[in-house]
Enzyme design. Structure first.
Site, PDB file in Angstrom:
ATOM      1  N   HIS A  59       9.440  13.669   0.918  1.00  0.00           N
ATOM      2  CA  HIS A  59       9.662  12.302   0.426  1.00  0.00           C
ATOM      3  C   HIS A  59      10.317  12.342  -0.953  1.00  0.00           C
ATOM      4  CE1 HIS A  59       8.496   8.055  -0.512  1.00  0.00           C
ATOM      5  NE2 HIS A  59       8.392   8.556  -1.728  1.00  0.00           N
ATOM      6  N   GLU A  60       9.808  13.202  -1.825  1.00  0.00           N
ATOM      7  CA  GLU A  60      10.362  13.305  -3.184  1.00  0.00           C
ATOM      8  C   GLU A  60      11.815  13.769  -3.154  1.00  0.00           C
ATOM      9  OE1 GLU A  60       8.450  12.217  -5.481  1.00  0.00           O
ATOM     10  OE2 GLU A  60       6.655  12.144  -4.258  1.00  0.00           O
ATOM     11  N   HIS A  95      14.276  11.049  -2.471  1.00  0.00           N
ATOM     12  CA  HIS A  95      14.720  10.234  -3.613  1.00  0.00           C
ATOM     13  C   HIS A  95      15.860  10.908  -4.372  1.00  0.00           C
ATOM     14  CE1 HIS A  95      11.931   6.914  -3.576  1.00  0.00           C
ATOM     15  NE2 HIS A  95      10.887   7.715  -3.505  1.00  0.00           N
ATOM     16  N   GLU A 133      11.666   3.415  -1.096  1.00  0.00           N
ATOM     17  CA  GLU A 133      10.523   4.218  -0.672  1.00  0.00           C
ATOM     18  C   GLU A 133      10.568   4.480   0.834  1.00  0.00           C
ATOM     19  OE1 GLU A 133       8.869   5.779  -2.648  1.00  0.00           O
ATOM     20  OE2 GLU A 133       8.975   4.702  -4.526  1.00  0.00           O
TER      21      GLU A 133
HETATM   22 ZN   LIG Z   1       8.629   7.475  -3.438  1.00  0.00          ZN
END
Ligand SMILES: [Zn+2]
Length: 261
Positions: free
Chosen positions: A134-135, A138, A193
């Site tokens: 997930h990181e 980004h 997100e």
């Molecule tokens: Zn996030």
């Protein structure tokens, strides 16, 4: 190598326990507030500036937080889990563990990933990879030059960070601390997100991990948010889609892919 985006993401933060150190962030330097009021000029703040500032802020955090050394079981575990992904998807990543009680992880434009030991304590290896995926999403999605600009404004060092040459000026220790603090408090939109969740899912999938780990990671975070520390959670989770909804979205994708277990 300079990355084009800066990213910080609060997965979840819990004030749980007192036996180990709290994450040390910076204190705002009130003396430089007037600089912030002038704002950060878009024309003089580039993607490269954002990456450079991110690296400086991460270096500062590394110096001021308890980093697990090479022989530490946390470092050994993260290396075993993530070492093979240092060059993931065109990015050059570096990673460390902060031995702190906050349940969190973040990644930045320069490829720095920091995982907190309290998060590792509550997650399986594949769940940790889901969070890191997930990181990385980004970083890969270039969410963050604006977030960095915003962090600079909030950390009151706007003038110091921008220059005619496009190279950030030398920052003082207190300025870097303020920047680190502002970076960690950055918020992204729910859409950003969700897209990072999608990236994390695909990261697990293309590396043949169990995609359901992403769902179970969210369920663990959800169980925390409904626990005794809820009041502390609400602020940190306010920009994130509901953890339960995120888990469900992962499950729906897994069903479509024939990977639901
Ligand atoms: Zn996030």
């Amino acid at each position: 190598m300079i990355r084009k985006s800066i990213f910080t993401c609060i997965v979840i933060a819990a004030a749980a326990g007192t036996s180990s150190a709290q994450l040390l962030k910076g204190k705002l330097n009130s003396k430089t507030i007037s600089a912030a009021e002038k704002g950060v000029q878009a024309a003089t703040f580039s993607d490269a500036d954002a990456a450079k500032m991110a690296k400086e802020a991460v270096d500062w955090m590394d110096q001021h937080n308890p980093v697990a050394d090479a022989k530490d079981p946390y470092a050994i575990r993260l290396n075993k889990i993530f070492g093979k992904h240092k060059n993931e998807d065109g990015l050059t990543l570096n990673y460390k563990v902060y031995k702190v009680v906050d349940i969190n992880a973040f990644a930045c434009a320069d490829g720095s990933i920091r995982v907190f030991s309290a998060l590792m304590d509550m997650m399986t290896d594949e769940e940790i990879l889901a969070v890191i995926g997930h990181e990385i999403g980004h970083v890969k999605n270039h969410d963050s030059r604006d977030a960095m600009r915003d962090a600079l404004k909030r950390s009151a060092i706007a003038d110091a960070a921008s220059s005619q040459s496009g190279v950030a000026a030398q920052l003082t220790d207190s300025q870097l601390g303020a920047l680190a603090n502002a970076m960690l408090e950055s918020k992204y939109s729910r859409k950003q997100e969700s897209q990072a969740d999608d990236y994390g899912y695909d990261f697990l999938k293309r590396n043949n991990y169990n995609v359901m780990a992403m769902s179970s990671a969210f369920k663990k975070l959800e169980s925390l948010s409904t626990g005794a520390k809820q009041s502390n959670m609400e602020k940190m989770l306010s920009s994130h889609p509901d953890s339960g909804a995120r888990a469900k979205a992962v499950e729906e994708k897994a069903k479509k892919d024939g990977l639901y277990k």
